[in-house]
Design a protein around this motif. Structure first.
Motif, PDB file in Angstrom:
ATOM      1  N   LEU A 144       0.848  -1.199   0.000  1.00 39.88           N
ATOM      2  CA  LEU A 144       0.000   0.000   0.000  1.00 39.88           C
ATOM      3  C   LEU A 144       0.883   1.249   0.000  1.00 39.88           C
ATOM      4  O   LEU A 144       0.703   2.166  -0.812  1.00 39.88           O
TER       5      LEU A 144
ATOM      6  N   GLY B  11       3.042   1.281  -3.263  1.00 37.71           N
ATOM      7  CA  GLY B  11       2.181   1.612  -4.410  1.00 37.71           C
ATOM      8  C   GLY B  11       1.878   3.102  -4.445  1.00 37.71           C
ATOM      9  O   GLY B  11       1.911   3.734  -5.501  1.00 37.71           O
ATOM     10  N   ALA B  12       1.602   3.660  -3.275  1.00 34.05           N
ATOM     11  CA  ALA B  12       1.354   5.103  -3.191  1.00 34.05           C
ATOM     12  C   ALA B  12       2.609   5.870  -3.587  1.00 34.05           C
ATOM     13  O   ALA B  12       2.537   6.877  -4.307  1.00 34.05           O
TER      14      ALA B  12
ATOM     15  N   LEU C  50       4.929   4.833  -5.663  1.00 33.92           N
ATOM     16  CA  LEU C  50       5.129   4.691  -7.105  1.00 33.92           C
ATOM     17  C   LEU C  50       4.241   5.663  -7.888  1.00 33.92           C
ATOM     18  O   LEU C  50       4.724   6.380  -8.776  1.00 33.92           O
ATOM     19  N   ILE C  51       2.954   5.711  -7.538  1.00 30.67           N
ATOM     20  CA  ILE C  51       2.030   6.612  -8.242  1.00 30.67           C
ATOM     21  C   ILE C  51       2.453   8.070  -8.046  1.00 30.67           C
ATOM     22  O   ILE C  51       2.525   8.851  -8.995  1.00 30.67           O
TER      23      ILE C  51
ATOM     24  N   LEU D 122       5.588   8.839 -10.122  1.00 33.93           N
ATOM     25  CA  LEU D 122       5.322   8.966 -11.554  1.00 33.93           C
ATOM     26  C   LEU D 122       4.638  10.292 -11.867  1.00 33.93           C
ATOM     27  O   LEU D 122       4.899  10.915 -12.896  1.00 33.93           O
ATOM     28  N   LEU D 123       3.763  10.736 -10.950  1.00 36.69           N
ATOM     29  CA  LEU D 123       3.069  12.003 -11.172  1.00 36.69           C
ATOM     30  C   LEU D 123       4.005  13.189 -10.980  1.00 36.69           C
ATOM     31  O   LEU D 123       3.837  14.232 -11.620  1.00 36.69           O
TER      32      LEU D 123
ATOM     33  N   MET E  51      11.839   1.046  -5.603  1.00 37.66           N
ATOM     34  CA  MET E  51      11.342   0.282  -6.742  1.00 37.66           C
ATOM     35  C   MET E  51      11.665  -1.198  -6.587  1.00 37.66           C
ATOM     36  O   MET E  51      10.829  -2.055  -6.883  1.00 37.66           O
TER      37      MET E  51
ATOM     38  N   PHE F 215       9.315  -2.452  -4.144  1.00 34.54           N
ATOM     39  CA  PHE F 215       7.991  -2.578  -4.758  1.00 34.54           C
ATOM     40  C   PHE F 215       7.902  -3.865  -5.568  1.00 34.54           C
ATOM     41  O   PHE F 215       6.920  -4.610  -5.466  1.00 34.54           O
TER      42      PHE F 215
END
Lengths: 131, 110
Positions: A37, A40-41, A43-44, A47-48, A71, A74
């Motif tokens: 969790l 993943g947060a 990573l997003i 990327l943003l 990474m 992840f």
């Protein structure tokens, strides 16, 4: 492994219940989910926040420890979690014991192989020098 | 009930297609600009976009209903109304997050 009717409540929660494996694994699945969790947060959000998603920017991002380490975590966490989840699906829907064992073994090989490929790619990005 | 089944389906999609894509993406970055251009070309193809938008939705839906399951594993949220509201929130949340990410991207492509 199963003690069936003779299992005590304590024996069941300690991993000898009807599922044949137990409490520790159940808890480990939840801990890994929680870790994924957060990753993943991360990573997003990463990327943003990156100025661009071209190859150069991405390999620079993944060359630095601040990108490479999360990474790698992840990748490992995602594959462990995916394997946990797919195993539940296989155990629920594949009733023949031989097929179930074979399918779980195949998934394990695929997951370990694919995760290794991803980690090797990360190593090449971080240590390859040819960004 | 629905959200629980969707959790399983999105999980299976992410574990297979999602992770395959992650491996391809990282390998393409490692292989250099040509390999990465191939990846982005496939990603920008209409089928690629459908897959990416679908996996983005699956990611957020699975993440949010995963939080729901973690809360329920703690023994909370089993009251009928609370449970239903939480389930509906995961569906609304995943839709909003997916649109928030893809509307600007797709807007830029058009």
């Amino acid at each position: 492994m199963s003690l069936g009717e003779s299992a005590t409540p304590l024996g069941k929660v300690e991993g000898l219940g009807s599922a044949r494996y137990g409490g520790e694994h159940w808890l480990a699945e939840r801990v890994i989910s929680a870790a994924l969790l957060l990753l993943g947060a991360w990573l997003i959000a990463s990327l943003l926040l990156l100025p661009s998603l071209d190859q150069r920017t991405l390999s620079e991002w993944l060359s630095a420890p601040s990108g490479a380490v999360p990474m790698a975590l992840f990748v490992i966490t995602a594959f462990v979690h995916a394997l946990d989840g797919l195993k539940v699906v296989v155990d629920d829907y594949v009733h023949d014991e031989g097929n179930r064992f074979a399918l779980n073994a195949l998934l394990l090989f695929l997951a370990v192989g694919a995760a290794s490929l991803a980690l090797f790619a990360l190593g090449r990005i971080a240590f390859g020098g040819a960004a | 009930m629905l959200v629980s089944i969707v959790h399983r389906m999105t999980g299976a999609a992410l574990a297979t297609a999602g992770l395959a894509l992650l491996v391809w993406w990282l390998t393409a970055i490692a292989d250099g600009t040509d390999a990465y251009a191939e990846f982005t070309r496939a990603a920008a193809h209409p089928i690629g976009l459908v897959v990416l938008v679908g996996l983005t939705w699956a990611f957020f839906q699975h993440l949010l209903s995963g939080i729901r399951h973690l809360v329920m594993d703690s023994g909370a949220g089993f009251e009928l109304e609370t449970n239903k509201r939480f389930a509906m929130l995961t569906l609304a949340g995943s839709l909003v997050l997916t649109l928030a990410i893809w509307v600007p991207v797709l807007g830029g492509l058009l």
